[in-house]
Write a protein that holds these residues in place. Structure first.
Motif, PDB file in Angstrom:
ATOM      1  N   LEU A 173    -117.104 -50.078 -88.493  1.00 20.12           N
ATOM      2  CA  LEU A 173    -115.801 -49.116 -89.578  1.00 20.12           C
ATOM      3  C   LEU A 173    -115.177 -50.194 -90.474  1.00 20.12           C
ATOM      4  N   VAL A 174    -114.881 -51.378 -90.384  1.00 24.81           N
ATOM      5  CA  VAL A 174    -114.296 -52.112 -91.053  1.00 24.81           C
ATOM      6  C   VAL A 174    -115.557 -53.107 -92.150  1.00 24.81           C
ATOM      7  N   ALA A 175    -116.541 -53.015 -91.398  1.00 27.15           N
ATOM      8  CA  ALA A 175    -117.819 -53.240 -92.194  1.00 27.15           C
ATOM      9  C   ALA A 175    -118.308 -52.653 -93.149  1.00 27.15           C
ATOM     10  N   GLU A 176    -117.859 -51.641 -93.798  1.00 28.15           N
ATOM     11  CA  GLU A 176    -118.052 -50.419 -94.985  1.00 28.15           C
ATOM     12  C   GLU A 176    -116.961 -51.301 -94.945  1.00 28.15           C
ATOM     13  N   GLN A 177    -116.151 -52.019 -95.560  1.00 23.39           N
ATOM     14  CA  GLN A 177    -115.144 -52.508 -96.522  1.00 23.39           C
ATOM     15  C   GLN A 177    -115.403 -53.551 -96.698  1.00 23.39           C
ATOM     16  N   ALA A 178    -115.958 -54.342 -96.191  1.00 22.07           N
ATOM     17  CA  ALA A 178    -116.015 -55.838 -96.734  1.00 22.07           C
ATOM     18  C   ALA A 178    -117.389 -56.116 -96.691  1.00 22.07           C
ATOM     19  N   ASP A 179    -117.391 -57.275 -96.650  1.00 21.59           N
ATOM     20  CA  ASP A 179    -118.342 -57.876 -97.319  1.00 21.59           C
ATOM     21  C   ASP A 179    -118.990 -59.086 -96.495  1.00 21.59           C
ATOM     22  N   ARG A 180    -117.957 -59.359 -95.529  1.00 22.35           N
ATOM     23  CA  ARG A 180    -118.484 -59.555 -94.633  1.00 22.35           C
ATOM     24  C   ARG A 180    -117.694 -59.237 -92.762  1.00 22.35           C
ATOM     25  N   VAL A 181    -118.482 -60.070 -92.027  1.00 29.05           N
ATOM     26  CA  VAL A 181    -116.853 -59.492 -90.472  1.00 29.05           C
ATOM     27  C   VAL A 181    -116.930 -60.987 -89.719  1.00 29.05           C
ATOM     28  N   VAL A 182    -116.156 -61.675 -89.542  1.00 28.97           N
ATOM     29  CA  VAL A 182    -116.508 -62.383 -88.744  1.00 28.97           C
ATOM     30  C   VAL A 182    -115.391 -62.314 -87.402  1.00 28.97           C
ATOM     31  N   GLU A 183    -116.112 -62.624 -86.593  1.00 29.74           N
ATOM     32  CA  GLU A 183    -114.887 -61.607 -84.875  1.00 29.74           C
ATOM     33  C   GLU A 183    -115.761 -63.545 -83.808  1.00 29.74           C
ATOM     34  N   LEU A 184    -115.111 -63.470 -83.208  1.00 34.77           N
ATOM     35  CA  LEU A 184    -114.986 -64.694 -82.276  1.00 34.77           C
ATOM     36  C   LEU A 184    -115.576 -63.532 -81.324  1.00 34.77           C
ATOM     37  N   ALA A 185    -114.873 -62.351 -81.098  1.00 32.45           N
ATOM     38  CA  ALA A 185    -115.092 -62.264 -79.474  1.00 32.45           C
ATOM     39  C   ALA A 185    -115.046 -60.473 -79.638  1.00 32.45           C
ATOM     40  N   THR A 186    -116.340 -59.886 -78.798  1.00 29.82           N
ATOM     41  CA  THR A 186    -116.354 -58.346 -78.967  1.00 29.82           C
ATOM     42  C   THR A 186    -116.229 -57.873 -77.552  1.00 29.82           C
ATOM     43  N   PRO A 187    -115.486 -58.148 -77.090  1.00 29.52           N
ATOM     44  CA  PRO A 187    -115.369 -58.222 -75.037  1.00 29.52           C
ATOM     45  C   PRO A 187    -115.711 -56.461 -75.288  1.00 29.52           C
ATOM     46  N   GLU A 188    -116.109 -56.104 -74.391  1.00 29.31           N
ATOM     47  CA  GLU A 188    -116.022 -54.692 -73.744  1.00 29.31           C
ATOM     48  C   GLU A 188    -116.049 -54.647 -72.010  1.00 29.31           C
ATOM     49  N   PRO A 189    -115.545 -53.232 -71.882  1.00 32.88           N
ATOM     50  CA  PRO A 189    -114.884 -53.015 -72.585  1.00 32.88           C
ATOM     51  C   PRO A 189    -113.448 -53.725 -73.272  1.00 32.88           C
ATOM     52  N   PHE A 190    -112.730 -52.553 -74.248  1.00 32.50           N
ATOM     53  CA  PHE A 190    -112.227 -53.771 -74.916  1.00 32.50           C
ATOM     54  C   PHE A 190    -110.451 -54.220 -74.498  1.00 32.50           C
TER      55      PHE A 190
END
Length: 223
Positions: A173-190
């Protein structure tokens, strides 16, 4: 998928690690790091230090569901930007009257924080700059989405969102608003942002002011 071992010890450690991941921005003369108060400030302070960049704030308030304040039905930012989480609003049949009431209350808190944190200092100009928006994590992404929308309205040369941990849905969702998204981790389940920190105590107004004053003394060119 998780990119590095979790949990982070605290926001300061997460900020140091995030700063390392953003080193390709170091040395840019147009760089500006904006923290989302309050939890994003300790993270952003470390990012700004690592990148030798000025630090300031993007003031945003979550619009919590009245019966579940931790659940975001949207967010507002300085300047009047607003984003709603349509799925939450629809699923809980939240009325416009309820949204307006919560938004009015949070607007008062936004204005209080503006005075508390900045005093008479003017917000920085974003036009033509490389702006990095930093928070301690993204759950629904509503707060960061409105922050990104408010920042984008000022015409930055590049808009980057950077967080230590995020849900995959929020990143999309945030990628639709920004030129780039940098995240260190995307754990599942969150399971929420706080689940991925050993220490996740509330950041106080005094801590925010102290970190800002230190950053402004070190690099006064945020404005």
């Amino acid at each position: 998928m998780t990119a590095m071992p979790l949990p982070f010890a605290n926001r300061t450690e997460a900020g140091r690690l995030l700063g390392e991941a953003l080193m390709d921005y170091r040395g840019r003369m147009d760089l500006l790091v904006l923290a989302l108060p309050r939890g994003g400030v300790p993270v952003a302070a470390e990012v700004a230090r690592a990148l030798e960049a000025p630090l300031d704030l993007m003031l945003v308030r979550k619009l919590g569901v009245p019966t579940q304040p931790e659940l975001a039905m949207g967010a507002i930012a300085s300047g009047g930007a607003q984003v709603l989480n349509a799925d939450v609003v629809r699923a809980l049949s939240i009325s416009q009257e309820t949204i307006d009431r919560v938004a009015e209350s949070e607007q008062h808190e936004l204005e209080r924080r503006e005075t508390t944190y900045r005093g008479t200092r003017k917000p920085p100009e974003l036009a033509g700059r490389c702006v990095i928006l930093v928070d301690d994590g993204l759950a629904t992404g509503a707060t960061m989405r409105v922050a990104a929308r408010a920042a984008a309205a000022q015409g930055p040369a590049e808009l980057v969102v950077a967080v230590p941990v995020a849900s995959t849905e929020a990143v999309g969702l945030v990628a639709e608003q920004a030129d780039r998204v940098v995240e260190l981790a995307t754990p599942e389940p969150f399971m929420g942002v706080g689940a991925w920190y050993e220490v996740f105590t509330q950041t106080t107004d005094d801590e925010v002011r102290a970190l800002l004053q230190e950053a402004w003394q070190r690099n006064p060119s945020a404005g």
